[in-house]
Write a protein that holds these residues in place. Structure first.
Motif, PDB file in Angstrom:
ATOM      1  N   VAL A  70       1.025  -0.748  -0.443  1.00  0.00           N
ATOM      2  CA  VAL A  70       0.104  -0.147  -0.039  1.00  0.00           C
ATOM      3  C   VAL A  70       0.708   0.789   0.476  1.00  0.00           C
ATOM      4  N   ILE A  71       0.363   2.157  -1.389  1.00  0.00           N
ATOM      5  CA  ILE A  71       1.828   3.733  -1.286  1.00  0.00           C
ATOM      6  C   ILE A  71       0.641   4.296  -1.390  1.00  0.00           C
ATOM      7  N   ASP A  72       1.478   5.539  -0.235  1.00  0.00           N
ATOM      8  CA  ASP A  72       0.579   6.842   0.419  1.00  0.00           C
ATOM      9  C   ASP A  72       0.682   7.559  -0.853  1.00  0.00           C
ATOM     10  N   MET A  73       0.278   8.085  -1.901  1.00  0.00           N
ATOM     11  CA  MET A  73      -0.036   8.612  -3.487  1.00  0.00           C
ATOM     12  C   MET A  73       1.082  10.567  -2.556  1.00  0.00           C
ATOM     13  N   ARG A  74      -0.036  10.595  -1.081  1.00  0.00           N
ATOM     14  CA  ARG A  74       0.526  11.684  -0.889  1.00  0.00           C
ATOM     15  C   ARG A  74       2.400  12.105  -0.162  1.00  0.00           C
ATOM     16  N   LEU A  75       2.656  10.844   0.049  1.00  0.00           N
ATOM     17  CA  LEU A  75       4.117  11.176   0.032  1.00  0.00           C
ATOM     18  C   LEU A  75       4.814  10.942  -0.902  1.00  0.00           C
ATOM     19  N   GLN A  76       4.213   9.759  -1.944  1.00  0.00           N
ATOM     20  CA  GLN A  76       4.741   9.587  -2.957  1.00  0.00           C
ATOM     21  C   GLN A  76       5.017  10.343  -3.969  1.00  0.00           C
ATOM     22  N   LEU A  77       3.693  11.817  -3.913  1.00  0.00           N
ATOM     23  CA  LEU A  77       4.147  13.489  -4.724  1.00  0.00           C
ATOM     24  C   LEU A  77       4.838  14.341  -4.296  1.00  0.00           C
ATOM     25  N   GLY A  78       5.428  13.956  -2.950  1.00  0.00           N
ATOM     26  CA  GLY A  78       6.313  14.718  -1.995  1.00  0.00           C
ATOM     27  C   GLY A  78       5.334  16.040  -1.328  1.00  0.00           C
ATOM     28  N   LEU A  79       4.079  15.794  -0.787  1.00  0.00           N
ATOM     29  CA  LEU A  79       2.979  16.621  -0.168  1.00  0.00           C
ATOM     30  C   LEU A  79       3.164  16.272   1.263  1.00  0.00           C
ATOM     31  N   ALA A  80       2.479  16.740   2.034  1.00  0.00           N
ATOM     32  CA  ALA A  80       2.320  16.767   4.074  1.00  0.00           C
ATOM     33  C   ALA A  80       1.086  15.483   3.560  1.00  0.00           C
ATOM     34  N   GLN A  81       1.825  14.442   4.856  1.00  0.00           N
ATOM     35  CA  GLN A  81       0.975  13.182   4.853  1.00  0.00           C
ATOM     36  C   GLN A  81      -0.363  13.761   5.142  1.00  0.00           C
ATOM     37  N   ALA A  82      -1.161  12.686   5.355  1.00  0.00           N
ATOM     38  CA  ALA A  82      -2.690  13.840   5.172  1.00  0.00           C
ATOM     39  C   ALA A  82      -3.083  12.805   6.836  1.00  0.00           C
ATOM     40  N   ASN A  83      -4.329  13.523   7.219  1.00  0.00           N
ATOM     41  CA  ASN A  83      -5.199  12.891   8.752  1.00  0.00           C
ATOM     42  C   ASN A  83      -5.521  11.784   7.568  1.00  0.00           C
ATOM     43  N   PHE A  84      -5.849  10.282   7.948  1.00  0.00           N
ATOM     44  CA  PHE A  84      -6.429  10.015   7.417  1.00  0.00           C
ATOM     45  C   PHE A  84      -8.024  10.173   7.994  1.00  0.00           C
ATOM     46  N   ASP A  85      -9.395   9.933   6.963  1.00  0.00           N
ATOM     47  CA  ASP A  85     -10.404  10.348   7.154  1.00  0.00           C
ATOM     48  C   ASP A  85     -11.252   8.912   6.770  1.00  0.00           C
ATOM     49  N   ASP A  86     -13.046   9.970   7.240  1.00  0.00           N
ATOM     50  CA  ASP A  86     -14.013   9.262   6.673  1.00  0.00           C
ATOM     51  C   ASP A  86     -13.844   8.936   4.728  1.00  0.00           C
ATOM     52  N   SER A  87     -13.289   9.266   4.027  1.00  0.00           N
ATOM     53  CA  SER A  87     -13.123   9.731   2.439  1.00  0.00           C
ATOM     54  C   SER A  87     -11.764   9.619   2.250  1.00  0.00           C
ATOM     55  N   THR A  88     -11.061   9.235   3.400  1.00  0.00           N
ATOM     56  CA  THR A  88      -9.698   8.166   2.653  1.00  0.00           C
ATOM     57  C   THR A  88     -10.112   7.058   2.219  1.00  0.00           C
ATOM     58  N   VAL A  89      -9.630   7.060   0.705  1.00  0.00           N
ATOM     59  CA  VAL A  89      -9.489   5.008   0.137  1.00  0.00           C
ATOM     60  C   VAL A  89      -8.827   4.697   0.065  1.00  0.00           C
ATOM     61  N   VAL A  90      -8.517   3.330  -0.549  1.00  0.00           N
ATOM     62  CA  VAL A  90      -7.072   2.661  -0.713  1.00  0.00           C
ATOM     63  C   VAL A  90      -7.877   2.141  -2.265  1.00  0.00           C
ATOM     64  N   ILE A  91      -7.148   2.624  -3.324  1.00  0.00           N
ATOM     65  CA  ILE A  91      -7.684   2.136  -4.692  1.00  0.00           C
ATOM     66  C   ILE A  91      -6.648   0.907  -5.435  1.00  0.00           C
ATOM     67  N   VAL A  92      -7.291   0.246  -5.260  1.00  0.00           N
ATOM     68  CA  VAL A  92      -6.557  -1.392  -5.893  1.00  0.00           C
ATOM     69  C   VAL A  92      -6.096  -1.504  -6.986  1.00  0.00           C
ATOM     70  N   LEU A  93      -4.526  -1.248  -7.749  1.00  0.00           N
ATOM     71  CA  LEU A  93      -4.856  -1.145  -8.981  1.00  0.00           C
ATOM     72  C   LEU A  93      -4.201  -2.755  -9.709  1.00  0.00           C
ATOM     73  N   LYS A  94      -4.749  -3.144 -10.294  1.00  0.00           N
ATOM     74  CA  LYS A  94      -4.112  -3.861 -11.027  1.00  0.00           C
ATOM     75  C   LYS A  94      -3.087  -3.871 -12.082  1.00  0.00           C
ATOM     76  N   VAL A  95      -1.639  -3.772 -12.384  1.00  0.00           N
ATOM     77  CA  VAL A  95      -0.970  -3.800 -13.269  1.00  0.00           C
ATOM     78  C   VAL A  95      -0.301  -5.640 -13.577  1.00  0.00           C
ATOM     79  N   GLY A  96      -0.751  -6.243 -14.633  1.00  0.00           N
ATOM     80  CA  GLY A  96       0.227  -7.191 -15.055  1.00  0.00           C
ATOM     81  C   GLY A  96       0.154  -7.770 -14.141  1.00  0.00           C
ATOM     82  N   ALA A  97       0.691  -8.992 -13.596  1.00  0.00           N
ATOM     83  CA  ALA A  97       0.717  -9.339 -12.163  1.00  0.00           C
ATOM     84  C   ALA A  97       0.555  -9.185 -10.987  1.00  0.00           C
ATOM     85  N   ARG A  98       0.901  -7.922 -11.231  1.00  0.00           N
ATOM     86  CA  ARG A  98       0.686  -7.133  -9.635  1.00  0.00           C
ATOM     87  C   ARG A  98       0.268  -6.480  -8.940  1.00  0.00           C
ATOM     88  N   VAL A  99      -0.947  -6.263  -8.173  1.00  0.00           N
ATOM     89  CA  VAL A  99      -1.845  -5.588  -7.131  1.00  0.00           C
ATOM     90  C   VAL A  99      -1.036  -5.159  -5.995  1.00  0.00           C
TER      91      VAL A  99
END
Length: 165
Positions: A70-99
């Protein structure tokens, strides 16, 4: 808005931008990813942390028997870490055999994109965020930053490239 030049059109044509995108928010910005790479969208649950991983790799989730990083896109993009709340979601992606999962501030909708809506990413230097963008889509009053999931997965800052299934 000025007309797109033939050089810009060629640059965008070389990008295999998706026809349909799942849009999501990180802070005040709208991003999009190819809907064909989306496996599911889940509410956020804290992943199990793994020692000595990059800060943006929050850990792993057990997804019906499959261990998914699980990757935090905020940190990946160089932004401050967010407070996780009810609107925070995890988008599960499948690229080839990788999830894998991307933690974002919230998902918006699915949009169709026409080639004339796409613009090349301007030269912004060599920041992590600019390296991960495929194109920029113009949508009425907003811009949609299209994320290149293949580049994200192989980005050296993430440290996932050595792991294959």
């Amino acid at each position: 808005m000025s007309a797109i030049t033939p050089v810009e059109m060629q640059a965008v044509a070389q990008v295999h931008a998706p026809r349909e995108c799942l849009t999501f928010r990180i802070g005040a910005e709208d991003y999009g990813i190819d809907i064909l790479q989306v496996q599911e969208v889940r509410s956020y649950e804290a992943p199990t942390r793994i020692a000595q991983t990059q800060p943006q790799v929050l850990g792993v989730l057990n997804l019906r028997g499959e261990i998914v990083p699980v990757i935090d896109m905020r940190l990946q993009l160089g932004l401050a870490q967010a407070n996780f709340d009810d609107s925070t979601v995890v988008i599960v992606l499948k690229v080839g055999a990788r999830v894998f999962g991307l933690v974002v501030d919230g998902v918006s909708d699915v949009v169709g994109l026409a080639p004339e809506q796409l613009r090349p990413v301007p030269g912004l230097g060599c920041g992590i965020a600019a390296d991960l963008l495929l194109a920029i889509a113009t949508m009425k009053e907003r811009l949609l930053l299209l994320v290149d999931i293949d580049k994200l997965l192989c980005h050296p800052a993430l440290g996932l490239s050595a792991h294959t299934h």
